[in-house]
Design a protein around this motif. Structure first.
Motif, short mmCIF file in Angstrom:
data_model
loop_
_atom_site.label_atom_id
_atom_site.label_comp_id
_atom_site.label_asym_id
_atom_site.label_seq_id
_atom_site.Cartn_x
_atom_site.Cartn_y
_atom_site.Cartn_z
N ILE A 179 0.84 -1.20 0.00
CA ILE A 179 0.00 0.00 0.00
C ILE A 179 0.88 1.25 0.00
N LYS A 180 1.90 1.27 0.81
CA LYS A 180 2.77 2.45 0.89
C LYS A 180 3.57 2.62 -0.40
N ARG A 181 3.87 1.52 -1.08
CA ARG A 181 4.60 1.59 -2.34
C ARG A 181 3.71 2.12 -3.47
N THR A 182 2.45 1.67 -3.50
CA THR A 182 1.58 2.00 -4.63
C THR A 182 0.67 3.20 -4.39
N SER A 183 0.24 3.40 -3.15
CA SER A 183 -0.65 4.54 -2.86
C SER A 183 -0.30 5.08 -1.49
N GLY A 184 0.86 5.66 -1.41
CA GLY A 184 1.44 6.11 -0.15
C GLY A 184 0.61 7.06 0.67
N GLU A 185 -0.39 7.70 0.06
CA GLU A 185 -1.19 8.66 0.80
C GLU A 185 -2.32 8.00 1.59
N THR A 186 -2.63 6.75 1.31
CA THR A 186 -3.70 6.06 2.02
C THR A 186 -3.21 5.69 3.42
N PRO A 187 -3.86 6.20 4.47
CA PRO A 187 -3.43 5.84 5.82
C PRO A 187 -3.68 4.35 6.10
N VAL A 188 -2.74 3.75 6.84
CA VAL A 188 -2.85 2.35 7.22
C VAL A 188 -2.70 2.21 8.73
N VAL A 189 -3.64 1.45 9.32
CA VAL A 189 -3.58 1.13 10.74
C VAL A 189 -3.27 -0.35 10.85
N ALA A 190 -2.18 -0.69 11.55
CA ALA A 190 -1.80 -2.08 11.77
C ALA A 190 -2.35 -2.53 13.12
N VAL A 191 -2.92 -3.74 13.12
CA VAL A 191 -3.52 -4.30 14.33
C VAL A 191 -2.94 -5.69 14.55
N SER A 192 -2.55 -5.99 15.79
CA SER A 192 -2.03 -7.33 16.06
C SER A 192 -2.18 -7.69 17.53
N GLY A 193 -2.40 -8.97 17.74
CA GLY A 193 -2.38 -9.51 19.08
C GLY A 193 -1.06 -10.20 19.36
N GLY A 194 -0.22 -10.28 18.34
CA GLY A 194 1.10 -10.87 18.50
C GLY A 194 1.15 -12.35 18.19
N GLY A 195 0.03 -13.04 18.33
CA GLY A 195 0.01 -14.48 18.05
C GLY A 195 1.05 -15.22 18.84
N THR A 196 1.64 -16.22 18.22
CA THR A 196 2.65 -17.03 18.90
C THR A 196 4.06 -16.66 18.46
N MET A 197 4.18 -15.60 17.66
CA MET A 197 5.49 -15.21 17.15
C MET A 197 6.36 -14.66 18.27
N ARG A 198 7.58 -15.12 18.30
CA ARG A 198 8.56 -14.59 19.24
C ARG A 198 9.53 -13.72 18.46
N GLY A 199 10.28 -12.92 19.14
CA GLY A 199 11.25 -12.09 18.45
C GLY A 199 10.75 -10.66 18.34
N PRO A 200 11.00 -10.03 17.19
CA PRO A 200 10.66 -8.61 17.05
C PRO A 200 9.16 -8.37 17.22
N ASP A 201 8.83 -7.26 17.80
CA ASP A 201 7.44 -6.87 17.97
C ASP A 201 6.85 -6.53 16.60
N LEU A 202 5.75 -7.20 16.25
CA LEU A 202 5.14 -7.01 14.93
C LEU A 202 4.66 -5.59 14.69
N LEU A 203 4.10 -4.96 15.71
CA LEU A 203 3.62 -3.59 15.54
C LEU A 203 4.78 -2.61 15.36
N SER A 204 5.91 -2.91 15.96
CA SER A 204 7.10 -2.08 15.77
C SER A 204 7.59 -2.18 14.32
N ILE A 205 7.55 -3.39 13.77
CA ILE A 205 7.93 -3.58 12.37
C ILE A 205 6.97 -2.81 11.48
N ALA A 206 5.67 -2.89 11.78
CA ALA A 206 4.66 -2.17 11.00
C ALA A 206 4.94 -0.67 11.01
N SER A 207 5.29 -0.13 12.16
CA SER A 207 5.60 1.30 12.27
C SER A 207 6.80 1.66 11.41
#
Length: 126
Positions: A67-95
Motif C-alpha cells: 500500500i505504501k509503495r503504490t498509494s502512499g497517501e492512504t493511511p494504514v492502521v496495523a492491528v495485532s495480538g502478536g500471536g505465537t510469534m517470538r522475536g521482534p514486535d510485529l507492531l514495531s515492524i509495521a511502524s
C-alpha cells in the motif's frame, strides 16, 4: 462518507470492526486476508486501511509495504495480538514500514474510532 477497508482473517474481529465503524458513520469494505485486501484496495476507492498482521495469503506486513509503495497517501492502521510469534514486535515492524498507527488486540472500540477519525480528519465527515 469515507470508506474504510478492514482486513482480518478472523471473521468475528472483522465483523466487530465493521459494525463499530459503520455506527461511527463510515462505509466499510472487508477482506479475509492480505491478498483479498490488496485486490479490494486496488479496485475500490478506499480512504483508510486497517490490517491485521498475522494472516494467511499475504500478511499485514506485506499489505503495508504494498500500500505504501503504490498509494502512499492512504493511511494504514496495523492491528495485532502478536500471536505465537517470538522475536521482534510485529507492531514495531509495521511502524517502521510507515503504518500510520498501530493498535494492540484486543482493540477498544473507542480507540479504533478515535484513531480512524484522527487519520482521516475532515475526510471522515459524512
Amino acid at each position: 462518507m469515507a470508506t474504510v477497508l478492514v482486513i482480518d482473517d478472523q471473521a468475528d474481529i472483522r465483523n466487530v470492526f465493521a459494525e463499530v465503524l459503520q455506527e461511527a458513520g463510515y462505509q466499510v469494505v472487508t477482506a479475509v486476508n492480505g491478498r483479498d485486501g490488496l485486490a479490494k484496495a486496488s479496485s475500490s476507492e478506499i480512504d483508510l486501511i486497517i490490517t491485521d498482521i498475522l494472516m494467511p495469503e499475504r500478511d499485514g506486513i506485506e499489505v503495508i509495504h504494498e500500500i505504501k509503495r503504490t498509494s502512499g497517501e492512504t493511511p494504514v492502521v496495523a492491528v495485532s495480538g502478536g500471536g505465537t510469534m517470538r522475536g521482534p514486535d510485529l507492531l514495531s515492524i509495521a511502524s517502521k514500514l510507515h503504518a500510520d498507527a498501530t493498535l494492540q488486540k484486543p482493540v477498544d472500540a473507542d480507540a479504533l474510532v478515535r484513531t480512524v477519525q484522527e487519520l482521516l480528519g475532515n475526510k471522515g465527515d459524512a
